[in-house]
Design a protein around this motif. Structure first.
Motif, PDB file in Angstrom:
ATOM      1  N   GLY A  51       0.810  -1.207   0.000  1.00 16.77           N
ATOM      2  CA  GLY A  51       0.000   0.000   0.000  1.00 16.77           C
ATOM      3  C   GLY A  51       0.844   1.258   0.000  1.00 16.77           C
ATOM      4  O   GLY A  51       1.956   1.273   0.528  1.00 16.77           O
ATOM      5  N   GLN A  52       0.282   2.312  -0.610  1.00 15.81           N
ATOM      6  CA  GLN A  52       0.983   3.598  -0.659  1.00 15.81           C
ATOM      7  C   GLN A  52       0.317   4.637   0.240  1.00 15.81           C
ATOM      8  O   GLN A  52       0.994   5.337   0.979  1.00 15.81           O
ATOM      9  CB  GLN A  52       1.046   4.106  -2.095  1.00 15.81           C
ATOM     10  CG  GLN A  52       1.956   3.252  -2.956  1.00 15.81           C
ATOM     11  CD  GLN A  52       2.015   3.746  -4.393  1.00 15.81           C
ATOM     12  OE1 GLN A  52       1.300   4.666  -4.785  1.00 15.81           O
ATOM     13  NE2 GLN A  52       2.881   3.130  -5.175  1.00 15.81           N
ATOM     14  N   ARG A  53      -1.015   4.708   0.187  1.00 20.94           N
ATOM     15  CA  ARG A  53      -1.719   5.683   1.032  1.00 20.94           C
ATOM     16  C   ARG A  53      -1.719   5.274   2.495  1.00 20.94           C
ATOM     17  O   ARG A  53      -1.543   6.096   3.382  1.00 20.94           O
ATOM     18  CB  ARG A  53      -3.159   5.851   0.555  1.00 20.94           C
ATOM     19  CG  ARG A  53      -3.258   6.732  -0.661  1.00 20.94           C
ATOM     20  CD  ARG A  53      -4.661   7.146  -1.016  1.00 20.94           C
ATOM     21  NE  ARG A  53      -5.642   6.934   0.018  1.00 20.94           N
ATOM     22  CZ  ARG A  53      -6.896   6.635  -0.189  1.00 20.94           C
ATOM     23  NH1 ARG A  53      -7.341   6.489  -1.431  1.00 20.94           N
ATOM     24  NH2 ARG A  53      -7.744   6.481   0.800  1.00 20.94           N
ATOM     25  N   LEU A  54      -1.945   3.987   2.751  1.00 23.42           N
ATOM     26  CA  LEU A  54      -1.985   3.467   4.110  1.00 23.42           C
ATOM     27  C   LEU A  54      -1.138   2.183   4.144  1.00 23.42           C
ATOM     28  O   LEU A  54      -1.666   1.080   4.106  1.00 23.42           O
ATOM     29  CB  LEU A  54      -3.431   3.189   4.526  1.00 23.42           C
ATOM     30  CG  LEU A  54      -3.664   2.783   5.973  1.00 23.42           C
ATOM     31  CD1 LEU A  54      -3.200   3.878   6.930  1.00 23.42           C
ATOM     32  CD2 LEU A  54      -5.133   2.499   6.209  1.00 23.42           C
ATOM     33  N   PRO A  55       0.185   2.323   4.208  1.00 21.61           N
ATOM     34  CA  PRO A  55       1.046   1.127   4.144  1.00 21.61           C
ATOM     35  C   PRO A  55       0.858   0.218   5.351  1.00 21.61           C
ATOM     36  O   PRO A  55       0.680   0.683   6.472  1.00 21.61           O
ATOM     37  CB  PRO A  55       2.464   1.697   4.109  1.00 21.61           C
ATOM     38  CG  PRO A  55       2.360   3.145   4.403  1.00 21.61           C
ATOM     39  CD  PRO A  55       0.935   3.550   4.336  1.00 21.61           C
TER      40      PRO A  55
END
Length: 131
Positions: A51-55
């Protein structure tokens, strides 16, 4: 493996220090204690951050699924392990109950072992050697 078992034993024992208020106000015992189940297996896992927004750090693989099945079939306040883990620990832990062969969903029959760290602590008949 020995340190993982020592941590699992400590987790089960420490969980009993958490008091849960009893839902009935007139109960004989004003609280219950938290009991957790633990499952342990050994094997290869794949892990990483997804994930990028919420790793989130995630683990996956057959060993993760097997450990989850060990936990699901365990009993409150006890640790269930696979034969592979039991063999890896060897004689460092001697407080195991008799082996059990249980049916695992989508995995067939598995040879497992159960450990009660609270009973071990009370009677003192087992030690985990951490080296």
């Amino acid at each position: 493996a020995i340190r993982a078992l020592a941590m699992a034993k400590d987790m089960v024992i420490e969980a009993t220090n958490v008091r849960i208020p009893h839902p009935e106000s007139g109960a004989q015992i004003p609280f219950e204690t938290l009991q957790i189940r633990v499952g342990i297996h050994v094997g290869d896992v794949t892990c990483g951050v997804l994930g990028q927004r919420l790793p989130k750090f995630t683990t996956c693989g057959t060993a993760v699924n097997m450990a989850a099945r060990m936990e699901q079939t365990s009993q409150p306040g006890r640790i269930r392990v696979t034969k592979d883990f039991h063999d890896l620990v060897g004689s460092a832990e001697t407080g195991w109950f008799e082996k059990e062969v249980i049916e695992m969903k989508n995995m067939g029959q598995m040879e497992t072992y159960l450990l009660d760290p609270i009973e071990i602590r009370i009677w003192g008949y087992s030690d985990v050697i951490v080296g």
